[in-house]
Design a protein around this motif. Sequence first.
Motif, PDB file in Angstrom:
ATOM      1  N   GLY A  96       0.583  -0.834  -0.196  1.00 17.79           N
ATOM      2  CA  GLY A  96      -0.032  -0.425  -0.081  1.00 17.79           C
ATOM      3  C   GLY A  96       0.814   1.128   0.029  1.00 17.79           C
ATOM      4  N   PRO A  97       0.510   2.618   0.084  1.00 22.01           N
ATOM      5  CA  PRO A  97      -1.501   2.551   0.108  1.00 22.01           C
ATOM      6  C   PRO A  97      -1.304   1.812  -1.983  1.00 22.01           C
ATOM      7  CG  PRO A  97      -0.063   4.503  -0.027  1.00 22.01           C
ATOM      8  CD  PRO A  97       1.115   3.775   0.439  1.00 22.01           C
ATOM      9  N   GLY A 158       9.475  12.146  -3.812  1.00 18.93           N
ATOM     10  CA  GLY A 158       9.506  13.018  -2.845  1.00 18.93           C
ATOM     11  C   GLY A 158       8.783  13.250  -1.849  1.00 18.93           C
ATOM     12  N   THR A 159       6.792  12.329  -2.888  1.00 21.28           N
ATOM     13  CA  THR A 159       5.614  12.863  -1.987  1.00 21.28           C
ATOM     14  C   THR A 159       5.537  11.980  -1.604  1.00 21.28           C
ATOM     15  OG1 THR A 159       5.254  12.713  -4.408  1.00 21.28           O
ATOM     16  CG2 THR A 159       5.721  15.087  -3.824  1.00 21.28           C
ATOM     17  N   GLN A 160       5.577  10.636  -3.136  1.00 20.49           N
ATOM     18  CA  GLN A 160       4.567   9.894  -2.227  1.00 20.49           C
ATOM     19  C   GLN A 160       5.110   8.581  -1.727  1.00 20.49           C
ATOM     20  OE1 GLN A 160       2.709   7.919  -6.090  1.00 20.49           O
ATOM     21  NE2 GLN A 160       1.382   6.260  -4.975  1.00 20.49           N
ATOM     22  N   ARG A 161       4.641   7.967  -0.298  1.00 21.74           N
ATOM     23  CA  ARG A 161       5.559   7.105   0.465  1.00 21.74           C
ATOM     24  C   ARG A 161       4.758   5.844  -0.089  1.00 21.74           C
ATOM     25  NH1 ARG A 161       4.321   7.665   6.503  1.00 21.74           N
ATOM     26  NH2 ARG A 161       2.209   7.122   5.730  1.00 21.74           N
ATOM     27  N   THR A 162       5.296   4.812   0.202  1.00 19.90           N
ATOM     28  CA  THR A 162       4.793   2.872  -0.106  1.00 19.90           C
ATOM     29  C   THR A 162       5.391   2.290   0.788  1.00 19.90           C
ATOM     30  OG1 THR A 162       6.363   2.534  -1.927  1.00 19.90           O
ATOM     31  CG2 THR A 162       4.549   3.842  -3.090  1.00 19.90           C
ATOM     32  N   TRP A 163       4.856   1.772   0.732  1.00 21.08           N
ATOM     33  CA  TRP A 163       4.771   0.331   1.873  1.00 21.08           C
ATOM     34  C   TRP A 163       5.494  -0.665   1.491  1.00 21.08           C
ATOM     35  CZ3 TRP A 163      -0.082   2.136   4.398  1.00 21.08           C
ATOM     36  CH2 TRP A 163      -0.448   3.585   4.455  1.00 21.08           C
ATOM     37  N   TRP A 164       5.996  -1.589   1.872  1.00 17.82           N
ATOM     38  CA  TRP A 164       6.747  -2.615   1.463  1.00 17.82           C
ATOM     39  C   TRP A 164       6.853  -4.382   2.485  1.00 17.82           C
ATOM     40  CZ3 TRP A 164       7.561  -3.058  -3.982  1.00 17.82           C
ATOM     41  CH2 TRP A 164       7.125  -1.857  -4.801  1.00 17.82           C
ATOM     42  N   LEU A 165       6.474  -5.505   2.311  1.00 22.37           N
ATOM     43  CA  LEU A 165       7.302  -6.089   3.481  1.00 22.37           C
ATOM     44  C   LEU A 165       7.241  -7.196   3.076  1.00 22.37           C
ATOM     45  CD1 LEU A 165       3.781  -6.621   5.708  1.00 22.37           C
ATOM     46  CD2 LEU A 165       6.223  -5.455   6.654  1.00 22.37           C
ATOM     47  N   PRO A 166       8.341  -7.872   3.070  1.00 17.28           N
ATOM     48  CA  PRO A 166       9.027  -9.350   2.631  1.00 17.28           C
ATOM     49  C   PRO A 166       7.856 -10.205   2.295  1.00 17.28           C
ATOM     50  CG  PRO A 166       9.966  -8.412   4.506  1.00 17.28           C
ATOM     51  CD  PRO A 166       8.978  -8.015   5.012  1.00 17.28           C
ATOM     52  N   ARG A 167       8.572 -10.744   1.579  1.00 16.73           N
ATOM     53  CA  ARG A 167       7.255 -11.633   0.996  1.00 16.73           C
ATOM     54  C   ARG A 167       6.739 -12.908   1.695  1.00 16.73           C
ATOM     55  NH1 ARG A 167       6.056 -11.724  -4.739  1.00 16.73           N
ATOM     56  NH2 ARG A 167       7.680 -10.250  -4.893  1.00 16.73           N
ATOM     57  N   ALA A 168       8.118 -13.087   2.813  1.00 14.73           N
ATOM     58  CA  ALA A 168       7.530 -14.651   3.372  1.00 14.73           C
ATOM     59  C   ALA A 168       6.362 -14.165   4.091  1.00 14.73           C
ATOM     60  CB  ALA A 168       8.847 -14.996   3.852  1.00 14.73           C
ATOM     61  N   ALA A 169       6.461 -12.679   4.683  1.00 11.02           N
ATOM     62  CA  ALA A 169       5.990 -12.039   5.892  1.00 11.02           C
ATOM     63  C   ALA A 169       3.801 -12.274   5.459  1.00 11.02           C
ATOM     64  CB  ALA A 169       5.938 -10.656   6.802  1.00 11.02           C
ATOM     65  N   VAL A 170       4.110 -11.417   3.413  1.00 14.85           N
ATOM     66  CA  VAL A 170       2.653 -11.295   3.455  1.00 14.85           C
ATOM     67  C   VAL A 170       1.864 -12.637   2.926  1.00 14.85           C
ATOM     68  CG1 VAL A 170       1.874 -11.381   1.185  1.00 14.85           C
ATOM     69  CG2 VAL A 170       3.776  -9.699   2.058  1.00 14.85           C
ATOM     70  N   SER A 440      -1.399   1.053 -15.705  1.00 12.23           N
ATOM     71  CA  SER A 440      -1.613   1.842 -13.996  1.00 12.23           C
ATOM     72  C   SER A 440      -0.208   1.318 -12.750  1.00 12.23           C
ATOM     73  CB  SER A 440      -2.483   2.487 -13.686  1.00 12.23           C
ATOM     74  OG  SER A 440      -3.165   1.301 -13.262  1.00 12.23           O
ATOM     75  N   GLY A 441      -0.362   0.411 -12.903  1.00 19.15           N
ATOM     76  CA  GLY A 441       0.660  -0.341 -11.553  1.00 19.15           C
ATOM     77  C   GLY A 441      -0.453   0.252 -10.345  1.00 19.15           C
ATOM     78  N   GLU A 442      -1.955   0.298  -9.834  1.00 18.36           N
ATOM     79  CA  GLU A 442      -2.651   0.690  -8.949  1.00 18.36           C
ATOM     80  C   GLU A 442      -3.320  -0.739  -8.498  1.00 18.36           C
ATOM     81  OE1 GLU A 442      -2.172   2.683  -6.766  1.00 18.36           O
ATOM     82  OE2 GLU A 442      -0.523   3.885  -8.236  1.00 18.36           O
TER      83      GLU A 442
END
Length: 447
Positions: A96-97, A158-170, A440-442
Amino acid sequence: MSERVMPGRTDSLITLGVADALWVELTAGSAVPTASGAFTRSPAHARVGYVLLGGHLVATVRANGGQWSVPEVEVRRAAVELNAVGMDRQDLVRIGPFRGAPRQECNEETPLHWRQRITGELQELDGPAQAARREVGRPYHLAGIDWRQILVEQTRDGTQRTWWLPRAAVRLLDAAEHTETQWVQAARSRQASAAVTEPPSHPRQARDAGRRQTTSPEGPTTSLRPYNKELEGQLYSVLSRKPGTSRRVAGWGCAVCRTAPATVLDHCHEHGYVRAPVCQSCNTQERPDHLYSNDIRVANRYTRLFHTHTEDWLRHWHRCPGCRARTTLPLPHLAAWTAHIASRSLRPTHRAPRGRKPCGALRVSWTGSHKTPHSCLLTVAVDFCPSGEHRVLARVPYRQAAERFRIWLAETAPAVAAAAGPDRLDDLPAQSRPVIADTSGEGLALF
């Protein structure tokens, strides 16, 4: 922890506070970080009848004296399963987001919805109480996993923030969400069945029966059904509009990793055919990293697609009758393969502290349209070269790239190559059906 007698243990049951301490101690060496409070703090569901630990569900019971307890053996079993999970902190999945994602309230009575919970927590920490909340130091856990320790935040432009998790945790959290959903559905079905067969004569008895049924369900959760080509040859545009399709997909296990529950009906955007139901993690891993509609970045995750798990992914892509009959891949995947495999020897290296490292970031673009791929020209380039050189490595016509891929496929995955070819049409229609690609990648269901 050894099997010594400990305070809080009664008839193989331990209180929630003891279970918290036991969980942290047993998972101290796990690659996936855990947190205390898995049983006693939100989003635990002790009074609902269960607690999630990793991808495992532990039932809660009310022992003598009214204390909530859990079977010690179940906590230990969940810890063993979590300790066996390996995690690559460089193999990340965006969580996300996402634009247009529906917002859901997260409280004690709702299922896990872990992506919404993380979104809510992070948005709260951006508010005025951010500093105060951090000083309190409350654990951020989902299914006993301390996701704050492994969350990666990236800022684009410098504007849009994205969140990532390791694949194993997902995958763990997806499995926990699936397990919880199955548990809740089974509990409701049993409760409804009991209400029909033995209607209580008094309102208080009805409340007691409902409480007993909710907090102490019997029987294991439903296992995932393996996918056996039930949807092969069907068009996504038709199948996705049929009522009940999403519910049917949720009953399968992921056709690629075979460990997580399926959530997405993966399909070929070039030919329009359904491939198979897959989990969010595998669907994200497969999706090309588009910079523009005809320009993709070739990231490190392609090592899994074309090296470590090559045959699984090739077999999955060739579930599309169009790709299988033509012995090829969809244009974005073929372009990534051309840059990552066919042009590997052309990529220069630079001196590094530990030997040499590949130059810059690999990128591939193409001219033309995915509707007429044979007219496309693939351009493999390197961005961010330290010396400003090596920008364009190769220009490869589509036909040449496809021929190279066929030769490589026969050497790398002979079984997949043997099942492909123009004589393996498998009811392929004579007239192709154009598909409009969403780049679009969304969305989470691309490619």
